[in-house]
Motif scaffolding. Structure first.
Motif, PDB file in Angstrom:
ATOM      1  N   PRO A  82      40.396  41.156  45.991  1.00 45.17           N
ATOM      2  CA  PRO A  82      39.313  40.117  46.125  1.00 45.17           C
ATOM      3  C   PRO A  82      40.269  39.108  44.967  1.00 45.17           C
ATOM      4  O   PRO A  82      41.597  39.364  44.426  1.00 45.17           O
ATOM      5  CB  PRO A  82      38.980  40.891  44.015  1.00 45.17           C
ATOM      6  N   MET A  83      39.565  37.785  44.217  1.00 45.92           N
ATOM      7  CA  MET A  83      40.146  36.736  43.809  1.00 45.92           C
ATOM      8  C   MET A  83      39.806  36.347  42.536  1.00 45.92           C
ATOM      9  O   MET A  83      38.519  36.520  42.730  1.00 45.92           O
ATOM     10  CB  MET A  83      40.437  35.716  44.450  1.00 45.92           C
ATOM     11  N   ILE A  84      40.006  36.507  41.532  1.00 44.93           N
ATOM     12  CA  ILE A  84      39.566  36.657  39.666  1.00 44.93           C
ATOM     13  C   ILE A  84      39.686  35.621  39.205  1.00 44.93           C
ATOM     14  O   ILE A  84      41.255  34.663  38.704  1.00 44.93           O
ATOM     15  CB  ILE A  84      39.886  38.161  39.412  1.00 44.93           C
ATOM     16  N   VAL A  85      38.470  34.983  39.135  1.00 45.63           N
ATOM     17  CA  VAL A  85      38.674  34.254  38.226  1.00 45.63           C
ATOM     18  C   VAL A  85      38.320  34.441  36.735  1.00 45.63           C
ATOM     19  O   VAL A  85      37.001  35.155  36.873  1.00 45.63           O
ATOM     20  CB  VAL A  85      38.634  32.994  37.420  1.00 45.63           C
ATOM     21  N   ALA A  86      39.358  35.433  35.327  1.00 41.15           N
ATOM     22  CA  ALA A  86      38.798  36.114  34.550  1.00 41.15           C
ATOM     23  C   ALA A  86      37.305  35.378  33.655  1.00 41.15           C
ATOM     24  O   ALA A  86      37.677  34.428  33.337  1.00 41.15           O
ATOM     25  CB  ALA A  86      39.733  35.890  33.100  1.00 41.15           C
ATOM     26  N   GLY A  87      35.957  35.955  33.553  1.00 39.55           N
ATOM     27  CA  GLY A  87      35.211  34.630  32.665  1.00 39.55           C
ATOM     28  C   GLY A  87      34.546  34.526  33.746  1.00 39.55           C
ATOM     29  O   GLY A  87      33.274  34.370  33.314  1.00 39.55           O
ATOM     30  N   VAL A  88      34.505  35.020  35.132  1.00 37.23           N
ATOM     31  CA  VAL A  88      33.520  34.713  36.266  1.00 37.23           C
ATOM     32  C   VAL A  88      33.257  35.415  36.873  1.00 37.23           C
ATOM     33  O   VAL A  88      32.148  35.838  37.872  1.00 37.23           O
ATOM     34  CB  VAL A  88      34.329  32.941  37.156  1.00 37.23           C
ATOM     35  N   ASN A  89      34.401  35.973  37.724  1.00 33.14           N
ATOM     36  CA  ASN A  89      33.495  37.059  38.591  1.00 33.14           C
ATOM     37  C   ASN A  89      34.515  38.762  38.377  1.00 33.14           C
ATOM     38  O   ASN A  89      35.039  39.200  39.011  1.00 33.14           O
ATOM     39  CB  ASN A  89      33.878  36.744  40.157  1.00 33.14           C
ATOM     40  N   ASP A  90      34.485  38.918  36.904  1.00 34.73           N
ATOM     41  CA  ASP A  90      34.652  39.964  36.952  1.00 34.73           C
ATOM     42  C   ASP A  90      34.376  41.321  37.367  1.00 34.73           C
ATOM     43  O   ASP A  90      35.414  42.430  37.458  1.00 34.73           O
ATOM     44  CB  ASP A  90      35.042  40.464  35.206  1.00 34.73           C
ATOM     45  N   ARG A  91      33.305  41.422  38.296  1.00 34.75           N
ATOM     46  CA  ARG A  91      32.886  42.653  38.650  1.00 34.75           C
ATOM     47  C   ARG A  91      33.487  42.823  39.610  1.00 34.75           C
ATOM     48  O   ARG A  91      33.172  44.242  39.897  1.00 34.75           O
ATOM     49  CB  ARG A  91      31.584  42.164  38.759  1.00 34.75           C
ATOM     50  N   LYS A  92      34.304  41.892  40.317  1.00 33.26           N
ATOM     51  CA  LYS A  92      34.676  42.276  41.376  1.00 33.26           C
ATOM     52  C   LYS A  92      35.874  43.487  41.226  1.00 33.26           C
ATOM     53  O   LYS A  92      36.377  43.520  42.582  1.00 33.26           O
ATOM     54  CB  LYS A  92      35.060  40.831  42.213  1.00 33.26           C
ATOM     55  N   LEU A  93      37.078  42.857  40.388  1.00 31.26           N
ATOM     56  CA  LEU A  93      37.586  44.642  40.456  1.00 31.26           C
ATOM     57  C   LEU A  93      37.346  45.880  40.636  1.00 31.26           C
ATOM     58  O   LEU A  93      38.374  46.278  41.033  1.00 31.26           O
ATOM     59  CB  LEU A  93      38.030  43.939  38.589  1.00 31.26           C
ATOM     60  N   GLU A  94      35.809  45.698  40.481  1.00 28.89           N
ATOM     61  CA  GLU A  94      34.996  47.284  41.166  1.00 28.89           C
ATOM     62  C   GLU A  94      35.573  47.114  43.136  1.00 28.89           C
ATOM     63  O   GLU A  94      35.541  48.439  43.310  1.00 28.89           O
ATOM     64  CB  GLU A  94      33.581  48.009  40.896  1.00 28.89           C
ATOM     65  N   ASP A  95      35.720  45.959  43.272  1.00 29.68           N
ATOM     66  CA  ASP A  95      35.900  46.056  44.961  1.00 29.68           C
ATOM     67  C   ASP A  95      37.176  45.740  44.869  1.00 29.68           C
ATOM     68  O   ASP A  95      37.744  46.161  46.371  1.00 29.68           O
ATOM     69  CB  ASP A  95      35.411  44.199  45.509  1.00 29.68           C
ATOM     70  N   ALA A  96      38.566  46.168  44.307  1.00 30.12           N
ATOM     71  CA  ALA A  96      39.870  45.983  44.749  1.00 30.12           C
ATOM     72  C   ALA A  96      40.150  47.649  44.837  1.00 30.12           C
ATOM     73  O   ALA A  96      40.913  48.614  44.346  1.00 30.12           O
ATOM     74  CB  ALA A  96      40.734  45.607  43.763  1.00 30.12           C
ATOM     75  N   ALA A  97      39.966  48.299  46.999  1.00 33.79           N
ATOM     76  CA  ALA A  97      40.198  49.162  47.224  1.00 33.79           C
ATOM     77  C   ALA A  97      41.359  49.256  47.374  1.00 33.79           C
ATOM     78  O   ALA A  97      42.068  50.487  47.439  1.00 33.79           O
ATOM     79  CB  ALA A  97      39.341  49.073  48.272  1.00 33.79           C
ATOM     80  N   LYS A  98      41.994  47.925  47.422  1.00 29.30           N
ATOM     81  CA  LYS A  98      44.200  48.523  47.564  1.00 29.30           C
ATOM     82  C   LYS A  98      44.977  48.611  46.270  1.00 29.30           C
ATOM     83  O   LYS A  98      45.810  48.632  46.365  1.00 29.30           O
ATOM     84  CB  LYS A  98      45.039  47.291  48.514  1.00 29.30           C
ATOM     85  N   ASN A  99      43.817  48.477  45.279  1.00 24.14           N
ATOM     86  CA  ASN A  99      44.550  48.109  43.204  1.00 24.14           C
ATOM     87  C   ASN A  99      45.100  46.955  43.665  1.00 24.14           C
ATOM     88  O   ASN A  99      46.495  47.357  42.854  1.00 24.14           O
ATOM     89  CB  ASN A  99      45.212  50.086  43.669  1.00 24.14           C
ATOM     90  N   ILE A 100      44.876  45.787  44.309  1.00 23.74           N
ATOM     91  CA  ILE A 100      45.633  44.392  44.124  1.00 23.74           C
ATOM     92  C   ILE A 100      44.500  43.769  43.932  1.00 23.74           C
ATOM     93  O   ILE A 100      43.325  43.548  45.102  1.00 23.74           O
ATOM     94  CB  ILE A 100      46.270  43.891  45.701  1.00 23.74           C
TER      95      ILE A 100
END
Length: 335
Positions: A105-123
């Motif tokens: 996932p590509m993350i912007v803190a405060g915008v799509n933090d929920r996508k941290l749960e989708d980091a299947a490769k821990n990256i």
């Protein structure tokens, strides 16, 4: 025991990440500062008072490290990010190495933090500073009104090319004032950068530049849908910072006064918007700041449900390093 690893501590972003860690209460013995090749005795600044020993990345064991922030080159991320992740380390990559990987996932803190749960490769990856600067002020607007199109014009400082880019601006400026020739002083930029504006940021990919392509592609990846984006990027003769004019169209009815209030309530965004001389923020005003500043909010009468705004931010502290640090804190909190 070391908890955080920062890779690329001699680069601008890596140095800023170390500064954030120091300001956040981390101690030098909790942080591993890493470089591909680090001669014995190499040190990096850690906050205003401390230094930290720089270790060799080749020989480093990521076992026990909670988070590794890769702020070096794409090649370094390609070689070592998976090695860190396989040791159970959460990896935050500040390069474009994993852009095409749907499991990163590509993350912007405060915008799509929920996508941290989708980091299947821990990256997870961090977008360019310009995208972070544009999307954070628009996070609440997108949730309520759903953005459908954006036209973005960025005004980028020479710090994108690191010390070499800033040195070239300084040297050319000094030579012009000393009435000296600029021959052999155009090495980083294809045109004179001092007292000039260059309509090219990074190399060309067809008709657009890599920077323009990234703003388009990264916006889509962060928001998770096919938002229409047209970007125009130019270098300006400034040392640090990034500014952008952004025209936004939404699917739902949009009032600029509502937009202003939503932006004011967004953490990390400061609205300074006064319709008087000097009632706006410039690049010189934001150097060293960790927020994005918004000015010149206006209704766009040329289209339905449209508005525009000006934003300015320190591209090193806010845009990449600051975003990576916020992602780190949120990811550790979720864990």
């Amino acid at each position: 025991m070391k908890k955080i690893a920062v890779i690329g501590v001699t680069e601008s972003v890596g140095r800023e990440v170390l500064a954030f860690l120091a300001d956040g209460g981390y101690k030098p013995d909790q942080v591993a500062a890493l470089e591909m090749k680090a001669p014995l005795g190499t040190q990096a600044s850690f906050g205003e008072e401390d230094d930290i020993d720089v270790e060799s990345l080749d020989k480093f064991d990521f076992s026990g490290i909670e988070v590794a922030i890769f702020a070096a080159s794409e090649e370094v991320s390609k070689r070592y990010a998976f090695k860190a992740a396989e040791k159970g380390c959460k990896v935050i990559d500040c390069t474009t190495q994993f852009f095409a990987d749907p499991e990163v996932p590509m993350i912007v803190a405060g915008v799509n933090d929920r996508k941290l749960e989708d980091a299947a490769k821990n990256i997870v990856s961090v977008p360019s500073a310009a995208v972070t600067q544009i999307l954070l002020p628009l996070s609440a607007v997108d949730q309520k009104c759903r953005i459908s199109r954006m036209v973005v014009s960025t005004y980028t400082s020479t710090s994108v090319y690191g010390k070499e880019g800033m040195d070239e601006l300084f040297d050319q400026t000094r030579k012009i004032f000393m009435n000296e020739s600029l021959a052999d002083h155009q090495k980083v930029f294809d045109k004179q950068i001092a007292f000039n504006v260059i309509p090219q940021v990074e190399e060309f990919i067809g008709e657009e530049t890599k920077c323009e392509w990234r703003i388009n592609a990264e916006t889509k990846k962060v928001l998770g849908r096919d938002v229409k984006v047209h970007a125009n990027c130019a270098f300006v003769p400034a040392f640090i910072g990034n500014a952008a004019y952004v025209n936004v169209e939404c699917a739902a009815e949009t009032d600029v006064d509502d937009v202003r209030e939503m932006m004011k309530k967004t953490p990390g965004v400061i609205v300074f918007d006064k319709n008087v001389r000097g009632g706006y923020v410039t690049l010189n005003d934001v150097q060293g700041e960790i927020e994005v500043y918004v000015s010149r909010l206006r209704q766009d009468a040329s289209t339905e449900n449209g508005f525009s705004f000006w934003s300015a931010a320190d591209n090193l502290r806010f845009g990449v390093a600051g975003n990576a640090y916020k992602i780190m804190k949120e990811w550790l909190k979720q864990a």
